[in-house]
Design a protein around this motif. Sequence first.
Motif, PDB file in Angstrom:
ATOM      1  N   ARG A   8       0.827  -1.215   0.000  1.00  0.00           N
ATOM      2  CA  ARG A   8       0.000   0.000   0.000  1.00  0.00           C
ATOM      3  C   ARG A   8       0.862   1.267   0.000  1.00  0.00           C
ATOM      4  NH1 ARG A   8      -4.386  -0.401   4.605  1.00  0.00           N
ATOM      5  NH2 ARG A   8      -4.982   1.600   3.681  1.00  0.00           N
ATOM      6  N   VAL A   9       1.797   1.354  -0.952  1.00  0.00           N
ATOM      7  CA  VAL A   9       2.646   2.551  -1.011  1.00  0.00           C
ATOM      8  C   VAL A   9       1.838   3.790  -1.377  1.00  0.00           C
ATOM      9  CG1 VAL A   9       4.815   1.369  -1.461  1.00  0.00           C
ATOM     10  CG2 VAL A   9       3.301   1.881  -3.363  1.00  0.00           C
ATOM     11  N   TRP A  10       0.779   3.617  -2.174  1.00  0.00           N
ATOM     12  CA  TRP A  10      -0.073   4.769  -2.484  1.00  0.00           C
ATOM     13  C   TRP A  10      -0.675   5.324  -1.197  1.00  0.00           C
ATOM     14  CZ3 TRP A  10      -1.824   8.540  -5.472  1.00  0.00           C
ATOM     15  CH2 TRP A  10      -3.084   9.083  -5.208  1.00  0.00           C
ATOM     16  N   CYS A  11      -1.193   4.435  -0.354  1.00  0.00           N
ATOM     17  CA  CYS A  11      -1.814   4.877   0.893  1.00  0.00           C
ATOM     18  C   CYS A  11      -0.789   5.523   1.816  1.00  0.00           C
ATOM     19  CB  CYS A  11      -2.467   3.689   1.601  1.00  0.00           C
ATOM     20  SG  CYS A  11      -3.755   2.846   0.644  1.00  0.00           S
ATOM     21  N   GLY A  12       0.407   4.981   1.854  1.00  0.00           N
ATOM     22  CA  GLY A  12       1.397   5.459   2.802  1.00  0.00           C
ATOM     23  C   GLY A  12       2.095   6.739   2.410  1.00  0.00           C
ATOM     24  N   TYR A  13       2.089   7.066   1.099  1.00  0.00           N
ATOM     25  CA  TYR A  13       2.903   8.195   0.658  1.00  0.00           C
ATOM     26  C   TYR A  13       2.131   9.265  -0.120  1.00  0.00           C
ATOM     27  CZ  TYR A  13       6.853   5.297   2.006  1.00  0.00           C
ATOM     28  OH  TYR A  13       7.732   4.537   2.718  1.00  0.00           O
ATOM     29  N   ALA A  14       1.213   8.882  -0.989  1.00  0.00           N
ATOM     30  CA  ALA A  14       0.643   9.859  -1.916  1.00  0.00           C
ATOM     31  C   ALA A  14      -0.860  10.038  -1.821  1.00  0.00           C
ATOM     32  CB  ALA A  14       1.008   9.470  -3.365  1.00  0.00           C
ATOM     33  N   CYS A  15      -1.558   9.226  -1.047  1.00  0.00           N
ATOM     34  CA  CYS A  15      -3.012   9.398  -0.916  1.00  0.00           C
ATOM     35  C   CYS A  15      -3.311  10.763  -0.292  1.00  0.00           C
ATOM     36  CB  CYS A  15      -3.590   8.292  -0.048  1.00  0.00           C
ATOM     37  SG  CYS A  15      -5.356   8.515   0.326  1.00  0.00           S
ATOM     38  N   PRO A  16      -4.283  11.513  -0.838  1.00  0.00           N
ATOM     39  CA  PRO A  16      -4.609  12.825  -0.257  1.00  0.00           C
ATOM     40  C   PRO A  16      -4.910  12.774   1.232  1.00  0.00           C
ATOM     41  CG  PRO A  16      -5.675  12.575  -2.386  1.00  0.00           C
ATOM     42  CD  PRO A  16      -5.060  11.251  -2.073  1.00  0.00           C
ATOM     43  N   GLN A  17      -5.582  11.719   1.683  1.00  0.00           N
ATOM     44  CA  GLN A  17      -5.863  11.607   3.114  1.00  0.00           C
ATOM     45  C   GLN A  17      -4.568  11.546   3.917  1.00  0.00           C
ATOM     46  OE1 GLN A  17      -8.522  11.904   4.894  1.00  0.00           O
ATOM     47  NE2 GLN A  17      -7.795  11.155   6.863  1.00  0.00           N
ATOM     48  N   THR A  18      -3.595  10.806   3.431  1.00  0.00           N
ATOM     49  CA  THR A  18      -2.303  10.701   4.110  1.00  0.00           C
ATOM     50  C   THR A  18      -1.549  12.020   4.070  1.00  0.00           C
ATOM     51  OG1 THR A  18      -2.121   8.336   3.616  1.00  0.00           O
ATOM     52  CG2 THR A  18      -0.088   9.517   4.095  1.00  0.00           C
ATOM     53  N   VAL A  19      -1.531  12.660   2.908  1.00  0.00           N
ATOM     54  CA  VAL A  19      -0.774  13.897   2.742  1.00  0.00           C
ATOM     55  C   VAL A  19      -1.321  14.984   3.655  1.00  0.00           C
ATOM     56  CG1 VAL A  19      -0.195  15.735   1.116  1.00  0.00           C
ATOM     57  CG2 VAL A  19      -0.045  13.343   0.386  1.00  0.00           C
ATOM     58  N   TRP A  20      -2.640  15.187   3.644  1.00  0.00           N
ATOM     59  CA  TRP A  20      -3.206  16.248   4.481  1.00  0.00           C
ATOM     60  C   TRP A  20      -3.140  15.881   5.961  1.00  0.00           C
ATOM     61  CZ3 TRP A  20      -4.543  16.921  -0.621  1.00  0.00           C
ATOM     62  CH2 TRP A  20      -4.615  18.244  -1.054  1.00  0.00           C
ATOM     63  N   THR A  21      -3.272  14.603   6.298  1.00  0.00           N
ATOM     64  CA  THR A  21      -3.129  14.195   7.699  1.00  0.00           C
ATOM     65  C   THR A  21      -1.721  14.474   8.192  1.00  0.00           C
ATOM     66  OG1 THR A  21      -4.847  12.491   7.536  1.00  0.00           O
ATOM     67  CG2 THR A  21      -3.226  12.250   9.288  1.00  0.00           C
TER      68      THR A  21
END
Length: 475
Positions: free
Chosen positions: A102-115
């Motif tokens: 889940r590299v998308w979730c860990g690095y580039a997902c908007p939810q991750t970025v703004w969190t």
Amino acid sequence: MSDTPPSLYAAQEPVFPRKVKGFFRTFKWWIMTVTLGIYYLTPWIRWDRGPNLPDQAVLIDMVHHRFYFFWIEIWSHEFYFVAGLLIMAGLGLFLFTSALGRVWCGYACPQTVWTDLFILVERWIEGDRNARVRLWNAKWNIHKWRLRLTKWLVWLGISLATGGAWVFYFADAPSLLSNLVTFEAHFVAYITIAILTATTFLFGGFMREQVCIYMCPWPRIQAAMMDPETITVAYRDWRGEDRKNSQAAKDGAPQGDCIDCMACVNVCPMGIDIRDGQQMECITCGLCIDACDDVMTKIGKPRGLIDYLALADENVERAGTEPRPIWKHILRPRTILYTVMWSAIGVGLVYALFIRSDIELTVSPIRNPTYVLQSDGAIRNIYDVRLRNKLGEDRQFHLNLTSAEILRIELEGEGRLLSIDVPADSTVLQRVYVTARPQDDAAGQAATPLRLWVEDVESGDSASQATVFNGKESK
């Protein structure tokens, strides 16, 4: 025994990630900076397309049904380009999940970025993990209210900028900003900004890991995308167990490298313990790796107790031999298939983009009635022809037809003049009459194939579409 049924609701446990330094944390900072920079700054980039076209580099023009991306202009009838990009995005997500978890979730997902951004603000104002835990447990007083209100105001400013940046993609950014400030913008713009501000403030500030666990479907889909060859974050329990404070270690069992310091748990933005094995909540952000590597360095143990690895290598590493190279785990039939499919769609879209014409026509036969019988016995068919001029300047289009039978063409409002002026970057609807005289074969046939042509008088470029002429025998 109580008759009260057990509650199906689990109260949220607050998560206070501790600050950590390391390769993956630095990598996440860079990705956050780049992605937020792209999101906030892109609407302000200018791109000269000529006097008759908007000069915003990236613009979704809902009024004129256009999508502008630098030198590329997509019209509404070319939605297949957007569909192709969405398919590529899906295949890309499958590819990265299959290869790297889940590299998308860990690095580039908007939810991750703004969190990440919201946690950074929280840490600046309230302090690191221990200070935030104490503040959470403290009674409400002036000090706590001051810190919380300051934090919420900064969050609200970020959320407002997020909602504002989004609407700038749908209109000329400088003009819309001026209208927003002077309260002259359309009410839809204010509603959109309000909704996005509220959701960003709520999701990034208060729901954080809850969005990933309960609202996002991807944690449940990822199981079908991953296999033992997938590179993911994992704990080498064969090296770390028995832990320092475990009962087995206290009873005299050989102690592993894990000293049970909880550093990996304290830095996790999801609040999980990676030592418990693979979990749906894990977003493979790698922060636990940075924390564990730091501890291993301090106690003189080899780094990599927690690391990116393939579960298929477990037995090999337990035996003390070297695992397979990472590239051999990544390059396997599944990932190669995803790459080939992704590349094929991309090449197809690029090819379609380069071969498309700057002029187009769409022919819509009017079939009510099927044909018109004129006073002199001639048969007339009526067609609505949409002429598209994708160029940045006005052009004169010439219409004509080809057929094996004798047919005559006229333009409504133009008579036998078969040329029409089409403004730059626009569509003109032109009604066309095709007639067969009584003595012509087409007048008595049920259907006569024909092709309508449009030619750019200046450049000589042309486009055509096949249709049919209906005679007396048609029903």
